[in-house]
Design a protein around this motif. Structure first.
Motif, short mmCIF file in Angstrom:
data_model
loop_
_atom_site.label_atom_id
_atom_site.label_comp_id
_atom_site.label_asym_id
_atom_site.label_seq_id
_atom_site.Cartn_x
_atom_site.Cartn_y
_atom_site.Cartn_z
N LYS A 72 0.97 -0.98 0.47
CA LYS A 72 -0.01 0.17 -0.23
C LYS A 72 0.68 1.16 -0.20
CE LYS A 72 -0.49 0.59 5.12
NZ LYS A 72 -0.80 0.45 5.67
N VAL A 73 0.01 2.45 0.07
CA VAL A 73 1.32 3.59 0.26
C VAL A 73 0.66 4.21 1.47
CG1 VAL A 73 1.08 5.78 -0.75
CG2 VAL A 73 0.62 4.17 -2.46
N ALA A 74 2.47 4.26 2.08
CA ALA A 74 1.91 4.79 3.24
C ALA A 74 2.48 6.01 3.54
CB ALA A 74 1.93 4.07 4.33
N LYS A 75 1.90 7.16 3.88
CA LYS A 75 3.03 8.38 3.51
C LYS A 75 3.41 9.35 2.35
CE LYS A 75 3.05 8.02 9.23
NZ LYS A 75 4.34 8.30 10.08
N HIS A 76 3.58 9.21 1.88
CA HIS A 76 3.69 9.11 0.64
C HIS A 76 5.11 8.28 -0.01
CE1 HIS A 76 1.10 12.53 -0.40
NE2 HIS A 76 2.30 13.37 1.10
N ASP A 77 4.36 6.58 0.78
CA ASP A 77 6.41 5.81 0.12
C ASP A 77 4.75 4.35 -0.33
OD1 ASP A 77 8.05 7.18 0.64
OD2 ASP A 77 7.83 6.80 3.01
N LEU A 78 5.59 4.05 -1.63
CA LEU A 78 5.00 2.49 -0.95
C LEU A 78 5.82 1.76 -0.69
CD1 LEU A 78 2.89 0.98 -3.03
CD2 LEU A 78 4.69 0.22 -4.84
N VAL A 79 5.02 0.80 0.48
CA VAL A 79 5.46 0.39 1.80
C VAL A 79 4.77 -1.38 0.91
CG1 VAL A 79 5.94 2.14 2.63
CG2 VAL A 79 3.75 1.15 3.00
N LEU A 80 5.39 -1.83 2.17
CA LEU A 80 5.14 -3.94 2.11
C LEU A 80 5.20 -3.94 3.89
CD1 LEU A 80 4.70 -6.20 0.46
CD2 LEU A 80 6.80 -6.64 1.06
N ASP A 81 3.96 -3.51 3.74
CA ASP A 81 3.67 -2.98 6.01
C ASP A 81 2.61 -4.81 6.34
OD1 ASP A 81 3.48 -1.78 8.31
OD2 ASP A 81 1.35 -0.50 7.64
N GLY A 82 4.02 -4.84 7.17
CA GLY A 82 3.75 -6.03 8.41
C GLY A 82 2.83 -6.19 9.38
N THR A 83 2.28 -6.43 10.29
CA THR A 83 1.71 -6.44 11.33
C THR A 83 3.45 -6.64 12.87
OG1 THR A 83 1.12 -8.88 11.89
CG2 THR A 83 -0.75 -7.01 11.86
N HIS A 84 3.58 -7.49 12.72
CA HIS A 84 4.85 -7.88 13.87
C HIS A 84 6.75 -8.01 12.84
CE1 HIS A 84 2.71 -10.44 16.07
NE2 HIS A 84 1.73 -10.26 14.99
N HIS A 85 6.86 -7.43 11.95
CA HIS A 85 7.81 -7.40 11.48
C HIS A 85 8.41 -5.94 10.35
CE1 HIS A 85 8.76 -11.46 11.82
NE2 HIS A 85 7.19 -11.66 10.90
N GLY A 86 7.39 -5.36 11.01
CA GLY A 86 7.51 -3.90 10.53
C GLY A 86 7.10 -3.61 9.47
N ARG A 87 7.53 -2.50 8.65
CA ARG A 87 7.14 -1.57 7.24
C ARG A 87 8.89 -1.29 6.61
NH1 ARG A 87 3.91 3.89 7.81
NH2 ARG A 87 1.85 2.35 8.16
N VAL A 88 8.81 -2.16 5.70
CA VAL A 88 9.26 -2.40 4.24
C VAL A 88 9.44 -1.15 3.07
CG1 VAL A 88 11.11 -3.73 2.48
CG2 VAL A 88 10.05 -4.54 4.94
N LEU A 89 10.08 -0.72 2.79
CA LEU A 89 9.80 1.48 2.19
C LEU A 89 9.69 -0.08 0.20
CD1 LEU A 89 9.57 3.84 1.29
CD2 LEU A 89 11.83 4.12 1.86
#
Length: 135
Positions: A72-89
């Protein structure tokens, strides 16, 4: 007098070299959104993810082992967002992600700050149940 002329000739040659090198070095550092986006999609395909849910502006992915993640897009970044492993830009400076669910594959389009667009195709196998929401 000869030394002064030689110094001017050397300075002129250095200046000429800089005029040739600087524009070429700037070309090499310009980011190409299309290339970067396609590289991100290729990397996702190689990571062993499966489609879980597809929505208009995000895709939920799962692996056989591990927590689900959301593209998804979060804070003007395309990210891979996980609940336990954080966010990958994946890409910086992205305003929107549009997902066109075409069944066997997903056609994705991202828009950047400078109104530049890039498109690509994401081929991932589906999990047993895929929920498709449009909006």
């Amino acid at each position: 007098m000869v030394e002064a002329i030689m110094a001017l000739v050397v300075a002129a040659m250095v200046f000429e070299a800089l005029m040739i090198i600087l524009p070429q070095s700037k070309k090499g550092t310009v980011k190409d959104l299309q290339t970067d986006f396609q590289a991100a999609l290729t990397q996702l395909g190689r990571q062993g993810y499966q489609l879980d849910q597809v929505q208009a502006h995000e895709i939920q992915l799962k692996k056989a082992i591990g927590d689900p993640v959301t593209l998804k897009v979060a804070k003007h970044d395309l990210v891979l967002d996980g609940t336990h492993h954080g966010r990958v830009l994946l890409l910086h400076g992205i305003d929107d992600l549009l997902v066109d669910n075409l069944g066997t594959y997903q056609f994705l389009t991202v828009s950047s700050h400078g109104h530049e667009k890039a498109s690509g195709t994401l081929f991932l196998p589906k999990t047993k149940q895929v929920v498709v929401e449009e909006g």
